[in-house]
Design an enzyme around this catalytic site. Structure first.
Site, short mmCIF file in Angstrom:
data_model
loop_
_atom_site.label_atom_id
_atom_site.label_comp_id
_atom_site.label_asym_id
_atom_site.label_seq_id
_atom_site.Cartn_x
_atom_site.Cartn_y
_atom_site.Cartn_z
N THR A 170 0.93 -1.13 0.00
CA THR A 170 0.00 0.00 0.00
C THR A 170 0.96 1.16 0.00
OG1 THR A 170 -1.99 -0.88 1.13
CG2 THR A 170 -1.44 1.38 1.62
N ARG A 198 -13.79 -7.01 -2.66
CA ARG A 198 -13.30 -6.81 -1.29
C ARG A 198 -12.74 -5.39 -1.15
NH1 ARG A 198 -7.99 -5.39 1.00
NH2 ARG A 198 -7.90 -6.23 3.10
N VAL A 199 -13.09 -4.73 -0.07
CA VAL A 199 -12.58 -3.38 0.19
C VAL A 199 -11.78 -3.44 1.48
CG1 VAL A 199 -13.22 -1.00 0.73
CG2 VAL A 199 -14.52 -2.28 -0.99
N THR A 221 -0.87 0.88 6.67
CA THR A 221 -0.68 -0.27 5.78
C THR A 221 -0.64 -1.55 6.60
OG1 THR A 221 0.86 -1.37 4.26
CG2 THR A 221 1.84 0.18 5.82
N GLY A 222 -1.17 -2.62 6.03
CA GLY A 222 -1.17 -3.91 6.74
C GLY A 222 -2.50 -4.61 6.51
N GLY A 224 -5.88 -5.11 6.28
CA GLY A 224 -6.93 -4.10 6.28
C GLY A 224 -8.08 -4.41 7.22
#
Ligand code: ASP
Length: 300
Positions: A170, A198-199, A221-222, A224
């Protein structure tokens, strides 16, 4: 946790994602990560050095990372289960304005689309906006042939054989402009081999991105799902605004409580109202860049 004191009237930190390549990776790959981070930091910092606003700076930095195919955003983003790039992005300014896009398929720079949602609509988040809207707004478009790269196709094949998904990468930026205003932006392809539609956290204001003047701007980031469940970016803000913690203590507490405690991999960058920067992580790697005095530091 890395903490850097302000050395100029403005401050910028950028990231290229957590949990990515190990430092024992091929030298060329490591060199290209460092070069990509440096170029993006330079693009954003130039805006601030010229007296530009924090929003323009975070957008310039994120656009550069979206165009660089080694990062998981824009061109070279990871692919969804059907082989398409479905991209998420958001922006927020410290005065409380925000815009976001999820499952974006046509904007060359999803961060531009997030900004357009903020500036041109009464909405905050659009899902899979049609090309006609991009045309109307004059947003630069790109086809799937621009976003989808050979290494990502190979990665998807490997993951599908193993019936696996991975989250690493990300991009994002946080800035404090010379006028004291804050902004944050985040952009991603999300999780590789994710279900179509997918969000993740990156377009969710409060989860992956947050900014509030006088307090802090954050980009995450990571994994989600954990960032959404823990409302991580806002959690850092809340610990500072309501709990009275300083930036480093707030970021550390958020990572411990919302990531480490639930065994979720992740990291964040944040800048406070004084231009102090932190990079807080719960991952082996975190690609990031910032200025420390006369030097721009890039790290993996
Ligand atoms: N946070 C992103 C997502 O879950 C992925 C990442 O940062 O690695 O969509």
């Amino acid at each position: 946790m890395i903490e850097i004191e302000a050395s100029r009237p403005y401050a910028l930190a950028i990231h290229g994602g957590a949990g990515g390549p190990k430092t024992d990776g091929a030298a060329e790959t490591l060199a290209s990560y460092h070069a990509g981070l440096r170029a993006a930091h330079e693009a954003g910092e130039k805006v601030l050095a010229d007296g530009g606003p924090a929003l323009e700076a975070v957008i310039a930095a994120v656009q550069a990372l979206e165009d660089d195919p080694i990062f998981n955003a824009g061109r070279g983003a990871v692919l969804s289960a059907d082989g398409r790039a479905e991209l998420d992005a958001s922006v927020m300014t410290g005065d409380g304005r925000a815009g976001a896009v999820a499952v974006s398929r046509h904007a060359r720079h999803p961060v531009d689309l997030a900004r357009a949602v903020m500036e041109r609509t009464p909405h905050l988040l659009l899902v899979d906006p049609p090309q006609s809207l991009l045309e109307e707004w004059g947003i630069e478009q790109a086809g799937q042939d621009w976003f989808v790269t050979e290494p990502r196709i190979a990665q998807l094949r490997r993951l599908q054989k193993a019936n696996a998904h991975i989250t690493h990468g990300t991009v994002g930026a946080v800035a404090r402009a010379a006028d004291g205003r804050l902004a944050a932006a985040t952009s991603t392809g999300g999780m590789a081999n994710k279900a179509n539609g997918r969000v993740g956290d990156s377009p969710i204001i409060g989860a992956g991105t947050w900014a509030r003047d006088g307090v802090v701007a954050v980009s995450c980031t990571g994994v989600g799902e954990a960032f959404m469940a823990g409302v991580v970016a806002h959690d850092v803000y809340a610990r500072m605004a309501y709990g009275g913690l300083g930036l480093a203590a707030a970021a550390e507490a958020t990572v411990a409580r919302e990531l480490r405690a639930v065994e979720a991999m992740g990291a964040l960058i944040a800048v406070d109202a004084d231009g102090r920067i932190v990079v807080a992580m719960n991952s082996d790697t975190m690609l990031a860049a910032w200025r420390d005095g006369d030097e721009v530091v890039t790290r993996i």
